[in-house]
Scaffold this motif. Structure first.
Motif, PDB file in Angstrom:
ATOM      1  N   THR A  44      -0.881  -3.040  -7.331  1.00  0.00           N
ATOM      2  CA  THR A  44      -0.613  -1.722  -6.938  1.00  0.00           C
ATOM      3  C   THR A  44      -2.040  -0.854  -6.373  1.00  0.00           C
ATOM      4  OG1 THR A  44       1.389  -0.818  -8.411  1.00  0.00           O
ATOM      5  CG2 THR A  44       0.396   0.494  -7.350  1.00  0.00           C
ATOM      6  N   VAL A  45      -2.665  -0.905  -7.272  1.00  0.00           N
ATOM      7  CA  VAL A  45      -4.149  -0.892  -7.087  1.00  0.00           C
ATOM      8  C   VAL A  45      -4.662  -1.079  -5.269  1.00  0.00           C
ATOM      9  CG1 VAL A  45      -6.624  -0.431  -7.119  1.00  0.00           C
ATOM     10  CG2 VAL A  45      -5.132   0.183  -8.784  1.00  0.00           C
ATOM     11  N   ARG A  46      -3.915  -2.409  -5.971  1.00  0.00           N
ATOM     12  CA  ARG A  46      -4.562  -2.717  -4.713  1.00  0.00           C
ATOM     13  C   ARG A  46      -3.845  -2.619  -3.620  1.00  0.00           C
ATOM     14  NH1 ARG A  46      -4.540  -8.843  -7.868  1.00  0.00           N
ATOM     15  NH2 ARG A  46      -6.919  -8.317  -8.653  1.00  0.00           N
ATOM     16  N   ARG A  47      -2.394  -2.644  -3.505  1.00  0.00           N
ATOM     17  CA  ARG A  47      -1.495  -2.916  -2.398  1.00  0.00           C
ATOM     18  C   ARG A  47      -2.011  -1.495  -1.963  1.00  0.00           C
ATOM     19  NH1 ARG A  47       3.132  -2.673  -5.067  1.00  0.00           N
ATOM     20  NH2 ARG A  47       3.725  -1.129  -2.977  1.00  0.00           N
ATOM     21  N   MET A  48      -2.662  -0.307  -2.739  1.00  0.00           N
ATOM     22  CA  MET A  48      -3.142   1.432  -2.237  1.00  0.00           C
ATOM     23  C   MET A  48      -4.033   1.158  -1.164  1.00  0.00           C
ATOM     24  SD  MET A  48      -3.223   4.211  -4.609  1.00  0.00           S
ATOM     25  CE  MET A  48      -4.471   3.647  -5.764  1.00  0.00           C
ATOM     26  N   GLU A  49      -5.454   0.087  -1.893  1.00  0.00           N
ATOM     27  CA  GLU A  49      -6.422  -0.147  -1.293  1.00  0.00           C
ATOM     28  C   GLU A  49      -6.572  -0.472   0.305  1.00  0.00           C
ATOM     29  OE1 GLU A  49      -9.910  -1.169  -4.051  1.00  0.00           O
ATOM     30  OE2 GLU A  49      -9.117   0.635  -5.237  1.00  0.00           O
ATOM     31  N   LYS A  50      -5.429  -1.163   0.232  1.00  0.00           N
ATOM     32  CA  LYS A  50      -4.940  -2.195   1.558  1.00  0.00           C
ATOM     33  C   LYS A  50      -4.397  -0.924   2.616  1.00  0.00           C
ATOM     34  CE  LYS A  50      -5.138  -6.111  -0.487  1.00  0.00           C
ATOM     35  NZ  LYS A  50      -4.320  -7.920  -0.322  1.00  0.00           N
ATOM     36  N   GLY A  51      -3.643  -0.138   2.288  1.00  0.00           N
ATOM     37  CA  GLY A  51      -3.102   1.102   2.678  1.00  0.00           C
ATOM     38  C   GLY A  51      -1.699   0.839   3.008  1.00  0.00           C
ATOM     39  N   ASP A  52      -0.949   0.230   2.007  1.00  0.00           N
ATOM     40  CA  ASP A  52      -0.006  -0.497   1.949  1.00  0.00           C
ATOM     41  C   ASP A  52       1.475   0.916   2.528  1.00  0.00           C
ATOM     42  OD1 ASP A  52       2.992  -1.264   1.401  1.00  0.00           O
ATOM     43  OD2 ASP A  52       2.330  -2.444   0.549  1.00  0.00           O
ATOM     44  N   VAL A  53       1.855   0.840   2.860  1.00  0.00           N
ATOM     45  CA  VAL A  53       2.964   2.602   3.087  1.00  0.00           C
ATOM     46  C   VAL A  53       3.585   2.858   2.798  1.00  0.00           C
ATOM     47  CG1 VAL A  53       2.090   2.754   5.630  1.00  0.00           C
ATOM     48  CG2 VAL A  53       4.468   1.579   4.953  1.00  0.00           C
ATOM     49  N   ARG A  54       4.163   1.877   1.738  1.00  0.00           N
ATOM     50  CA  ARG A  54       5.353   1.316   0.403  1.00  0.00           C
ATOM     51  C   ARG A  54       4.903   2.137  -0.772  1.00  0.00           C
ATOM     52  NH1 ARG A  54       6.573  -4.874   1.872  1.00  0.00           N
ATOM     53  NH2 ARG A  54       3.996  -4.488   0.806  1.00  0.00           N
ATOM     54  N   VAL A  55       3.460   2.330  -0.846  1.00  0.00           N
ATOM     55  CA  VAL A  55       2.982   2.697  -2.020  1.00  0.00           C
ATOM     56  C   VAL A  55       3.430   3.930  -2.062  1.00  0.00           C
ATOM     57  CG1 VAL A  55       1.430   3.622  -3.951  1.00  0.00           C
ATOM     58  CG2 VAL A  55       0.950   0.767  -2.754  1.00  0.00           C
ATOM     59  N   PRO A  56       4.378   4.945  -3.512  1.00  0.00           N
ATOM     60  CA  PRO A  56       4.817   5.720  -3.338  1.00  0.00           C
ATOM     61  C   PRO A  56       3.550   6.488  -3.409  1.00  0.00           C
ATOM     62  CG  PRO A  56       5.884   4.274  -4.974  1.00  0.00           C
ATOM     63  CD  PRO A  56       5.314   3.355  -4.869  1.00  0.00           C
ATOM     64  N   ILE A  57       3.645   8.126  -3.187  1.00  0.00           N
ATOM     65  CA  ILE A  57       2.792   8.679  -3.442  1.00  0.00           C
ATOM     66  C   ILE A  57       2.378   9.186  -3.881  1.00  0.00           C
ATOM     67  CG2 ILE A  57       3.703  10.954  -2.770  1.00  0.00           C
ATOM     68  CD1 ILE A  57       2.016  12.139  -0.992  1.00  0.00           C
ATOM     69  N   HIS A  58       2.050   8.922  -5.063  1.00  0.00           N
ATOM     70  CA  HIS A  58       2.450   9.800  -6.650  1.00  0.00           C
ATOM     71  C   HIS A  58       1.040   8.852  -7.430  1.00  0.00           C
ATOM     72  CE1 HIS A  58       4.090   6.195  -9.356  1.00  0.00           C
ATOM     73  NE2 HIS A  58       5.538   6.372  -8.512  1.00  0.00           N
ATOM     74  N   PHE A  59       0.567   6.982  -6.222  1.00  0.00           N
ATOM     75  CA  PHE A  59      -0.102   6.663  -6.984  1.00  0.00           C
ATOM     76  C   PHE A  59      -1.622   7.080  -6.217  1.00  0.00           C
ATOM     77  CE2 PHE A  59       3.420   3.338  -8.135  1.00  0.00           C
ATOM     78  CZ  PHE A  59       3.127   3.436  -9.567  1.00  0.00           C
ATOM     79  N   PHE A  60      -0.839   7.227  -5.144  1.00  0.00           N
ATOM     80  CA  PHE A  60      -2.000   7.975  -4.346  1.00  0.00           C
ATOM     81  C   PHE A  60      -2.545   9.459  -5.480  1.00  0.00           C
ATOM     82  CE2 PHE A  60      -0.612   5.499  -1.388  1.00  0.00           C
ATOM     83  CZ  PHE A  60      -1.668   4.731  -0.853  1.00  0.00           C
ATOM     84  N   ALA A  61      -2.308  10.481  -5.444  1.00  0.00           N
ATOM     85  CA  ALA A  61      -1.959  11.221  -6.296  1.00  0.00           C
ATOM     86  C   ALA A  61      -2.590  11.538  -7.579  1.00  0.00           C
ATOM     87  CB  ALA A  61      -0.729  12.016  -6.543  1.00  0.00           C
TER      88      ALA A  61
END
Length: 107
Positions: A44-61
């Motif tokens: 999830t962290v890897r996907r988030m750092e790659k800018g995957d739009v499917r990662v839920p916003i709460h993980f960014f938060a």
């Protein structure tokens, strides 16, 4: 990426992910450690750092919280500073306000 996502949104998420990656590395935090602190998987962290739009916003938060930057999310659309919204509301205000006649049962 998902073709249904507007390009400006996709670019913003990709930039946000890159910024999270940079913030993590500047703080000398591994992806494993960030994932643990966020309660997320490393993937999830890897996907988030790659800018995957499917990662839920709460993980960014959660990442913002780990970095001590959660107030940035809280202030994104501060309604007290929403100039457009406030202007639109002000345009709808009545020109004058009249008192209603008191009814017989009024205080």
């Amino acid at each position: 990426m998902d073709s249904h996502i507007p390009l400006p949104v996709e670019r913003a998420i990709q930039k946000f992910g890159a910024d999270i990656s940079l913030a993590r590395r500047r703080r000398h935090i591994s992806q494993v450690s960030l994932a643990e602190r966020m309660g997320a998987s490393v993937s999830t962290v890897r996907r988030m750092e790659k800018g995957d739009v499917r990662v839920p916003i709460h993980f960014f938060a959660r990442a913002l919280h780990v970095f001590g930057e959660i107030q940035a999310l809280e202030n994104l659309l501060d309604t007290a500073k929403d100039d457009i919204g406030l202007t639109l509301m002000d345009e709808r205000l009545p020109k004058r306000v009249r008192s209603k006649p008191a009814s017989s049962g009024a205080l």
